[in-house]
Design a protein around this motif. Structure first.
Motif, PDB file in Angstrom:
ATOM      1  N   ASP A  73    -115.849  88.687  38.826  1.00 26.91           N
ATOM      2  CA  ASP A  73    -115.600  88.925  39.969  1.00 26.91           C
ATOM      3  C   ASP A  73    -116.856  89.800  40.658  1.00 26.91           C
ATOM      4  OD1 ASP A  73    -112.916  88.264  40.068  1.00 26.91           O
ATOM      5  OD2 ASP A  73    -112.438  89.716  38.275  1.00 26.91           O
ATOM      6  N   ARG A  80    -116.370  82.586  44.236  1.00 26.12           N
ATOM      7  CA  ARG A  80    -114.964  82.205  44.414  1.00 26.12           C
ATOM      8  C   ARG A  80    -113.960  83.286  43.641  1.00 26.12           C
ATOM      9  NH1 ARG A  80    -114.780  75.903  45.034  1.00 26.12           N
ATOM     10  NH2 ARG A  80    -116.532  75.555  46.156  1.00 26.12           N
ATOM     11  N   ARG A 126    -112.376  87.347  42.849  1.00 23.85           N
ATOM     12  CA  ARG A 126    -111.977  88.501  43.452  1.00 23.85           C
ATOM     13  C   ARG A 126    -113.027  89.427  44.028  1.00 23.85           C
ATOM     14  NH1 ARG A 126    -107.771  90.105  38.833  1.00 23.85           N
ATOM     15  NH2 ARG A 126    -109.824  89.846  37.516  1.00 23.85           N
ATOM     16  N   ARG A 131    -108.241  87.659  48.429  1.00 26.07           N
ATOM     17  CA  ARG A 131    -108.848  87.971  47.175  1.00 26.07           C
ATOM     18  C   ARG A 131    -109.090  89.561  47.089  1.00 26.07           C
ATOM     19  NH1 ARG A 131    -113.579  84.218  46.606  1.00 26.07           N
ATOM     20  NH2 ARG A 131    -113.362  83.635  48.804  1.00 26.07           N
TER      21      ARG A 131
END
Length: 573
Positions: free
Chosen positions: A153, A184, A186, A216
């Motif tokens: 993340d 891609r 969060r 996200r």
């Protein structure tokens, strides 16, 4: 106390050195540490009703111009990094057990360290030794590169989620580093305040400028720990951790060594660097924001605007005299608006297409980031805001390239000529007196093509000089044209005419105007010095000899100063 850090700790144990300490890995090799870019036109003028306060204001402005203003600014690179052993505490981040000296959060950490009482030691001296030790050890510095693991993340710190200025200028720009990679996961924003204080602009601006990240986005209160997480890293404060042989030097841009102390990293040096630099992420945010409004229909938004505070939405710091100001501005086509009443895209578009924006000092100046380069953004503040927050908005002007002009008025307090104590009184509102209002409106009216008729040459010179210094040559010329009857015999107005010709590189006309200024006031030695420089540009040796002989005869005590370090003056002598 998991959300705290001990600022009394030795800096070697407290602050992370990205070249030597574990915890930070760079996703790609940075293309540059910093690079130069043009500085914005930034000027300040007194608009006080008091002669004594005006004198103090003008002294402060001279000090800033002479000792704190660079001719060019540094663009510091902000890059994606992988943090290991990461911890988000209050409004800063850590990796490997040490605090990141990263952007605005890093500046606050350094300032907080400098304020810490240390037995028998000066905290700033301790910090200077730390930076010196870093530079000594980093002569062969190599930043560690890492591969990004799957499913990681991204997280950044927030000063808080209710102050618009801090969010827009510090937090939101960091998301732009994700444009440099195929991300891609969060996106986490970590903040210290209670979640109930979070304002709608946080998600609103992410949705408007980073629509691909909106679904996200996770807002989570600190503290938060990660085994590994992506983040953004600025090289702004790395400048003091690396030797000049590695990171280069900005010393040649500093106008003096009164506030700038090279790589030493003193508090004043850090402040000067902050106001004379811009982070690449801020520039990237501007590009993204303007792209988001490109092609949209925002024809309902005005080109001349006064930005007010929405009732109940911003801190209650109402400017005294605002009603009279707005009434006069409306006569020149200005519309009164509050940013809080506009959508994020409308705020961006408003600034992108505005010609002139006027407002009292406040967080809304964060939107100067989106101003078009031909715009003039006018701030009305006080000596207090000029001294303690004067450089906060400079990076935004540098990023947009607009003209940023501050009119410094009076304090709305029981003792308006005393500088308020921020610790006890906070930011004191502006009091706009009749004289202050007149000076601001004369400037605005001239910008709008309506030059006021002034009765005194000194007032004409003041207005014309303000326009010239802020890069408005055509309105400055209009001021002179409107007052041709006052120019003859006024040294100040002849010098203004010379400055106008100089700005347009009309050297011959400049020389004629300087000669007229000399005739109007032969007691001013600086005029002869200006004649000397102008004649040199024109290659007129006979005029140079004439000027230098007059200087010798009439101002002999100035010759040594003029000749110092200038062989060509020595030859004329």
């Amino acid at each position: 106390m998991r959300n705290q850090v001990d600022h009394a700790t030795a800096p070697e144990a407290l602050f992370l050195d990205p070249a030597r300490d574990a915890g930070v890995g760079f996703v790609t090799a940075p293309a540059y540490w910093w690079r130069l870019r043009p500085a914005a036109v930034i000027e300040g003028f007194a608009a006080s009703g008091s002669d004594a306060m005006s004198t103090r204001i003008e002294a402060h402005l001279r000090q800033v111009k002479r000792h704190r203003t660079f001719a060019q600014v540094a663009e510091f690179n902000v890059v994606p990094v992988l943090l290991t052993g990461a911890a988000f505490r209050k409004s800063f981040a850590m990796a490997g057990g040490k605090c990141l000296l990263n952007g605005a959060a890093g500046a606050r950490l350094l300032n907080r360290f400098g304020y810490e009482e240390r037995a028998g030691e000066d905290a700033e001296a301790v910090l200077a030794r730390y930076f010196a030790g870093c530079r000594a050890a980093n002569g062969a510095a190599r930043l560690p590169l890492v591969a990004v693991p799957q499913g990681v993340d991204f997280a950044v710190e927030c000063r808080n989620t209710f102050n618009y200025f801090h969010f827009l200028t510090e937090t939101l720009p960091q998301l732009t580093v994700l444009d440099q990679m195929d991300f891609r996961g969060r996106v986490f924003l970590h903040f210290p305040n209670h979640p109930d204080k979070t304002r709608a602009f946080v998600r609103g601006f992410v949705e408007a400028v980073f629509p691909e990240l909106a679904a996200r986005l996770v807002l989570e209160r600190a503290p938060k720990d990660y085994a590994s997480v992506l983040s953004a890293y600025s090289f702004q404060w790395t400048y003091f951790q690396m030797p000049p042989s590695v990171i280069g030097s900005l010393d040649g841009l500093a106008p003096s060594d009164l506030s700038w102390h090279g790589h030493g990293g003193s508090r004043t040096t850090r402040a000067v660097l902050a106001m004379n630099s811009v982070e690449s992420s801020l520039l990237a945010l501007r590009t993204r924001a303007l792209r988001a409004v490109a092609g949209g229909d925002f024809s309902h938004l005005p080109k001349r605007v006064y930005i007010a505070r929405a009732p109940g939405q911003a801190r209650a710091r109402a400017m005294q005299g605002e009603a009279a100001l707005v009434e006069l501005l409306e006569a020149f086509g200005f519309v009164r608006l509050a940013f809080e009443d506009l959508t994020p895209l409308e705020q961006i578009a408003l600034m992108a297409q505005a010609e002139v924006v006027v407002s009292a000092h406040g967080a809304g100046f964060a939107n100067m980031l989106f101003a078009n380069p031909k715009a003039t953004v006018i701030e009305i503040g006080t000596l207090q805001t000029a001294q303690i927050r004067g450089g906060d908005f400079w990076p935004l002007a540098h990023a947009s390239g607009c003209r940023y002009v501050s009119f410094i008025a009076d304090h709305h307090s029981d003792a308006p000529e005393e500088l308020p104590e921020f610790v006890t009184e906070g930011i004191v509102p502006v009091h706009l007196t009749e004289r202050g209002l007149g000076r601001i409106m004369a400037f605005v009216a001239a910008l709008c093509g309506h030059v006021p008729r002034l009765n005194r040459a000194e007032d004409v010179a003041r207005l014309g000089g303000q326009l010239l210094r802020s890069g408005h040559l055509t309105p400055a010329e209009a001021v002179l044209d409107r007052h041709r009857d006052l120019v003859s015999g006024s040294a100040d107005l002849c010098l203004m005419q010379a400055d106008l010709h100089k700005a347009r590189e009309e050297w011959g006309a400049e020389l004629i105007a300087l000669y007229a200024a000399r005739q109007a006031d032969p007691t001013r030695w600086q005029t002869l010095a200006q004649v000397l420089w102008c004649a040199r540009r024109l290659g007129k040796t006979e005029v140079q000899v004439w000027a230098i002989r007059l200087l010798q005869a009439e101002f002999p005590d100035r010759i040594a100063e003029l000749a110092k370090g200038r062989d060509w003056v020595q030859q004329l002598l």
